[in-house]
Design a protein around this motif. Structure first.
Motif, PDB file in Angstrom:
ATOM      1  N   ASN A 114       0.821  -1.215   0.000  1.00 54.60           N
ATOM      2  CA  ASN A 114       0.000   0.000   0.000  1.00 54.60           C
ATOM      3  C   ASN A 114       0.853   1.263   0.000  1.00 54.60           C
ATOM      4  N   LEU A 115       1.950   1.249   0.726  1.00 55.77           N
ATOM      5  CA  LEU A 115       2.864   2.396   0.712  1.00 55.77           C
ATOM      6  C   LEU A 115       3.467   2.585  -0.683  1.00 55.77           C
ATOM      7  N   LEU A 116       3.835   1.483  -1.334  1.00 61.90           N
ATOM      8  CA  LEU A 116       4.426   1.572  -2.669  1.00 61.90           C
ATOM      9  C   LEU A 116       3.444   2.111  -3.700  1.00 61.90           C
ATOM     10  N   LYS A 117       2.153   1.843  -3.519  1.00 61.94           N
ATOM     11  CA  LYS A 117       1.134   2.373  -4.437  1.00 61.94           C
ATOM     12  C   LYS A 117       1.108   3.898  -4.414  1.00 61.94           C
ATOM     13  N   ASP A 118       1.401   4.483  -3.249  1.00 63.88           N
ATOM     14  CA  ASP A 118       1.338   5.936  -3.077  1.00 63.88           C
ATOM     15  C   ASP A 118       2.699   6.615  -3.159  1.00 63.88           C
ATOM     16  N   LYS A 119       3.734   5.884  -3.576  1.00 59.95           N
ATOM     17  CA  LYS A 119       5.087   6.441  -3.644  1.00 59.95           C
ATOM     18  C   LYS A 119       5.144   7.545  -4.694  1.00 59.95           C
ATOM     19  N   PRO A 120       5.590   8.735  -4.312  1.00 56.66           N
ATOM     20  CA  PRO A 120       5.761   9.807  -5.304  1.00 56.66           C
ATOM     21  C   PRO A 120       6.786   9.402  -6.368  1.00 56.66           C
ATOM     22  N   GLU A 121       6.493   9.702  -7.614  1.00 57.09           N
ATOM     23  CA  GLU A 121       7.375   9.284  -8.710  1.00 57.09           C
ATOM     24  C   GLU A 121       8.759   9.903  -8.632  1.00 57.09           C
ATOM     25  N   ASN A 122       8.882  11.065  -7.995  1.00 55.80           N
ATOM     26  CA  ASN A 122      10.179  11.739  -7.932  1.00 55.80           C
ATOM     27  C   ASN A 122      11.061  11.232  -6.783  1.00 55.80           C
ATOM     28  N   GLU A 123      10.573  10.261  -6.003  1.00 53.58           N
ATOM     29  CA  GLU A 123      11.353   9.723  -4.893  1.00 53.58           C
ATOM     30  C   GLU A 123      11.930   8.360  -5.247  1.00 53.58           C
ATOM     31  N   ASN A 124      13.109   8.073  -4.721  1.00 60.82           N
ATOM     32  CA  ASN A 124      13.745   6.767  -4.887  1.00 60.82           C
ATOM     33  C   ASN A 124      13.596   6.003  -3.579  1.00 60.82           C
ATOM     34  N   TRP A 125      12.979   4.840  -3.644  1.00 64.81           N
ATOM     35  CA  TRP A 125      12.765   4.017  -2.466  1.00 64.81           C
ATOM     36  C   TRP A 125      13.508   2.695  -2.616  1.00 64.81           C
ATOM     37  N   ALA A 126      13.882   2.122  -1.500  1.00 66.79           N
ATOM     38  CA  ALA A 126      14.458   0.784  -1.459  1.00 66.79           C
ATOM     39  C   ALA A 126      13.737   0.006  -0.366  1.00 66.79           C
ATOM     40  N   VAL A 127      13.535  -1.286  -0.603  1.00 65.46           N
ATOM     41  CA  VAL A 127      12.906  -2.161   0.382  1.00 65.46           C
ATOM     42  C   VAL A 127      13.866  -3.306   0.641  1.00 65.46           C
ATOM     43  N   LEU A 128      14.233  -3.490   1.883  1.00 67.00           N
ATOM     44  CA  LEU A 128      15.101  -4.593   2.288  1.00 67.00           C
ATOM     45  C   LEU A 128      14.216  -5.616   2.988  1.00 67.00           C
ATOM     46  N   VAL A 129      14.119  -6.804   2.412  1.00 66.45           N
ATOM     47  CA  VAL A 129      13.251  -7.858   2.942  1.00 66.45           C
ATOM     48  C   VAL A 129      14.118  -8.876   3.677  1.00 66.45           C
ATOM     49  N   ASN A 130      13.877  -9.011   4.952  1.00 65.80           N
ATOM     50  CA  ASN A 130      14.581  -9.996   5.766  1.00 65.80           C
ATOM     51  C   ASN A 130      13.811 -11.306   5.630  1.00 65.80           C
ATOM     52  N   GLU A 131      14.197 -12.127   4.658  1.00 61.56           N
ATOM     53  CA  GLU A 131      13.429 -13.304   4.239  1.00 61.56           C
ATOM     54  C   GLU A 131      13.795 -14.536   5.059  1.00 61.56           C
TER      55      GLU A 131
ATOM     56  N   ALA B  68       9.130 -10.797  -4.512  1.00 58.35           N
ATOM     57  CA  ALA B  68       8.497 -10.927  -5.825  1.00 58.35           C
ATOM     58  C   ALA B  68       7.193 -10.140  -5.876  1.00 58.35           C
ATOM     59  N   MET B  69       6.457 -10.132  -4.785  1.00 59.45           N
ATOM     60  CA  MET B  69       5.190  -9.397  -4.744  1.00 59.45           C
ATOM     61  C   MET B  69       5.428  -7.889  -4.820  1.00 59.45           C
ATOM     62  N   MET B  70       6.555  -7.416  -4.306  1.00 65.11           N
ATOM     63  CA  MET B  70       6.843  -5.986  -4.254  1.00 65.11           C
ATOM     64  C   MET B  70       7.604  -5.481  -5.475  1.00 65.11           C
ATOM     65  N   ALA B  71       8.056  -6.372  -6.328  1.00 65.44           N
ATOM     66  CA  ALA B  71       8.947  -6.012  -7.431  1.00 65.44           C
ATOM     67  C   ALA B  71       8.363  -4.967  -8.380  1.00 65.44           C
ATOM     68  N   ASP B  72       7.069  -4.934  -8.561  1.00 68.62           N
ATOM     69  CA  ASP B  72       6.447  -3.983  -9.483  1.00 68.62           C
ATOM     70  C   ASP B  72       6.031  -2.684  -8.802  1.00 68.62           C
ATOM     71  N   GLY B  73       6.466  -2.457  -7.576  1.00 71.25           N
ATOM     72  CA  GLY B  73       6.025  -1.292  -6.818  1.00 71.25           C
ATOM     73  C   GLY B  73       6.832  -0.032  -7.029  1.00 71.25           C
ATOM     74  N   GLY B  74       7.859  -0.066  -7.860  1.00 73.24           N
ATOM     75  CA  GLY B  74       8.632   1.132  -8.130  1.00 73.24           C
ATOM     76  C   GLY B  74       9.769   1.381  -7.167  1.00 73.24           C
ATOM     77  N   ALA B  75      10.162   0.371  -6.402  1.00 73.16           N
ATOM     78  CA  ALA B  75      11.282   0.509  -5.476  1.00 73.16           C
ATOM     79  C   ALA B  75      12.308  -0.566  -5.777  1.00 73.16           C
ATOM     80  N   MET B  76      13.545  -0.323  -5.373  1.00 74.66           N
ATOM     81  CA  MET B  76      14.571  -1.347  -5.485  1.00 74.66           C
ATOM     82  C   MET B  76      14.334  -2.348  -4.357  1.00 74.66           C
TER      83      MET B  76
END
Length: 77
Positions: free
Chosen positions: A24-41, A50-58
Motif C-alpha cells: 500500500n505504501l508503494l502504491k502511493d510512492k511519489p514518482e520523484n522519490e527513490n525508495w528501497a525495500v530490504l526484505v529480511n526473508e 516478488a510481490m513488491m517487485a512492481d512497486g517502483g522501489a529497489m
C-alpha cells in the motif's frame, strides 16, 4: 555533515500485514522519490520480494533471517 535518509522499519509476527502495508505504501510512492525495500526473508523461497517487485522501489532480499549474521550487513549508523 551527514545526509539523513528517512527510514521506516516495518516489523511484526507472521500474518499481521507487513507485506500488505508495504504494498500500500508503494502504491502511493511519489514518482520523484527513490525508495528501497530490504526484505529480511526467512523462507526458502522469497515470496514477499516478488510481490513488491512492481512497486517502483529497489527490492533486496536477505535470505536466512538475520541481516547481520547471514549477509554481514553493518547495522550501525
Amino acid at each position: 555533515m551527514t545526509n539523513q535518509v528517512p527510514t521506516n522499519i516495518i516489523t511484526g509476527f507472521l500474518g499481521v500485514g507487513k507485506t500488505t502495508t508495504i504494498l500500500n505504501l508503494l502504491k502511493d510512492k511519489p514518482e520523484n522519490e527513490n525508495w528501497a525495500v530490504l526484505v529480511n526473508e526467512f523462507g526458502e523461497v522469497g515470496i514477499d520480494g516478488a510481490m513488491m517487485a512492481d512497486g517502483g522501489a529497489m527490492i533486496k532480499e536477505v535470505p536466512g533471517g538475520c541481516m547481520c549474521c547471514t549477509a554481514g550487513v553493518p547495522m550501525s549508523g
